[in-house]
Design a protein around this motif. Structure first.
Motif, PDB file in Angstrom:
ATOM      1  N   LEU A 134      64.472  63.477  45.230  1.00  0.00           N
ATOM      2  CA  LEU A 134      63.513  64.500  45.656  1.00  0.00           C
ATOM      3  C   LEU A 134      62.098  64.155  45.232  1.00  0.00           C
ATOM      4  N   ASP A 135      61.182  64.170  46.198  1.00  0.00           N
ATOM      5  CA  ASP A 135      59.745  64.179  45.925  1.00  0.00           C
ATOM      6  C   ASP A 135      59.319  65.641  45.976  1.00  0.00           C
ATOM      7  N   PRO A 136      59.015  66.267  44.815  1.00  0.00           N
ATOM      8  CA  PRO A 136      58.842  67.724  44.788  1.00  0.00           C
ATOM      9  C   PRO A 136      57.453  68.201  45.212  1.00  0.00           C
ATOM     10  N   SER A 137      57.038  67.822  46.379  1.00  0.00           N
ATOM     11  CA  SER A 137      55.819  68.336  46.985  1.00  0.00           C
ATOM     12  C   SER A 137      56.267  69.250  48.127  1.00  0.00           C
ATOM     13  N   PHE A 138      56.001  70.498  48.020  1.00  0.00           N
ATOM     14  CA  PHE A 138      55.138  71.239  47.096  1.00  0.00           C
ATOM     15  C   PHE A 138      55.986  71.821  45.955  1.00  0.00           C
ATOM     16  N   PRO A 139      55.533  71.708  44.687  1.00  0.00           N
ATOM     17  CA  PRO A 139      56.387  72.122  43.576  1.00  0.00           C
ATOM     18  C   PRO A 139      56.708  73.599  43.549  1.00  0.00           C
ATOM     19  N   ASP A 140      55.834  74.443  44.132  1.00  0.00           N
ATOM     20  CA  ASP A 140      56.117  75.879  44.123  1.00  0.00           C
ATOM     21  C   ASP A 140      57.243  76.254  45.079  1.00  0.00           C
ATOM     22  N   ARG A 141      57.660  75.327  45.928  1.00  0.00           N
ATOM     23  CA  ARG A 141      58.781  75.577  46.834  1.00  0.00           C
ATOM     24  C   ARG A 141      60.120  75.159  46.222  1.00  0.00           C
ATOM     25  N   VAL A 142      60.088  74.433  45.112  1.00  0.00           N
ATOM     26  CA  VAL A 142      61.303  73.851  44.564  1.00  0.00           C
ATOM     27  C   VAL A 142      62.232  74.938  44.028  1.00  0.00           C
TER      28      VAL A 142
END
Length: 319
Positions: free
Chosen positions: A167-175
């Protein structure tokens, strides 16, 4: 070499990239030059690298029903990426990334997600069916530049199929942090890692602690991509700093995607995590030496040669 399968799910964009002679935002209207119209997006870039490294590469995502869809997909098709499973969102524009590259090469991006965020249930079901029917060995690379529910469904399908996910966590607020234990690896940059752990990471000690904290929360491997081009890797056995090489940056666009894509390919090929992370650092470092993302991406031989020297310089971080 065995031909393996890389699945890339996430953003697919038409990139419009220019050079500016002053820092972005330094005046209301800036002159620009060297316009390039390119294929971009995190999933597009990782899929491009999967094909470039000789594997079957399947792209999963959404484009619009406009003329920009071909700008996004044609270079991938030419590179050998399978784009048959990319859906078209009726009445929507393809995702657009507007990129300014100043003299210091550190790009500034404005992203309109557009079709990337337009998934109906039929599109989600079709994506899950591709993962369910995928030949293994395979690896799934994900980013959150598509709706969280789409990523979550893909990760559930990969887990059922025993396909490791990066996982590339962009956008982190969606994770969705509850899904972190289902991941094999996560590759945040520093700001994304700060968003995930909830505090600033201003020193190597704090970066190492954050990598270990994220690793304890679920993923077997954590790679924090550093602004200088290096990375901090955390596994169950060790925490490692891999430094960058000495390169003259031309354009940092797509460097983080180069790291994630090549790191995933290395893991798919069975490399040990330190060597896989060194491949990622090498790919990211070489990517910044050219203009644009995909046009600047290196080949296997370049990555392997540079990674060997980087791994020799890696240091273990105590903790």
């Amino acid at each position: 070499m065995q031909r393996l399968t890389l699945l890339s799910l996430g953003s697919i964009n038409a990139d419009f990239q220019v050079r500016v002679d002053e820092p972005a935002g330094s005046r209301e209207t800036q002159l620009a030059h060297d316009l390039c119209r390119l294929s971009g997006g995190k999933a597009s870039n990782t899929a491009f690298l999967g094909a470039r490294f000789g594997h079957r590469s399947l792209l999963l995502g959404r484009v619009g029903d406009d003329e920009l869809a071909e700008q996004a997909l044609a270079p991938l098709r030419q590179a050998g990426v399978e784009v048959d499973h990319v859906g078209r969102a009726a009445g929507q524009s393809t995702g657009v990334s507007m990129i300014m590259v100043p003299p210091d090469a550190k790009k500034n991006i404005v992203l309109a997600t557009n079709a990337n965020d337009c998934w109906d249930e039929a599109a989600v079901d079709a994506m899950v069916a591709v993962i369910d029917g995928c030949e293994t060995p395979a690896c799934l690379v994900l980013d959150y530049e598509v709706p969280a529910r789409v990523v979550n469904k893909a990760l559930e399908a990969a887990t059922r199929k025993d396909i490791p996910a990066v996982l590339d966590p962009s956008f982190p607020d969606r994770v969705d942090e509850e899904l972190l234990p289902k991941l094999h690896a996560i590759t945040p940059n520093v700001s994304e890692a700060e968003g995930l752990v909830g505090h600033s990471l201003g020193s190597m000690d704090k970066l190492a602690d954050a990598a270990r904290q994220l690793q304890r929360d679920g993923p077997a491997l954590v790679c924090i991509k550093l602004g200088d081009g290096g990375c901090v890797l955390a596994t169950t056995e060790l925490t490692l700093h891999i430094p960058p090489s000495e390169v003259e940056p031309v354009d940092t666009t797509g460097a983080g995607d180069a790291f994630t894509g090549v790191f995933a390919v290395a893991l798919l090929e069975g490399l040990e995590p330190p060597e896989a992370a060194a491949w990622g650092v090498a790919a990211a470092n070489l990517a910044v030496t050219g203009y644009g993302s995909q046009p600047a991406y290196p080949d296997r031989q370049q990555v392997v040669e540079l990674a060997r020297t980087l791994l020799d310089k890696a240091t273990v971080l105590d903790g």
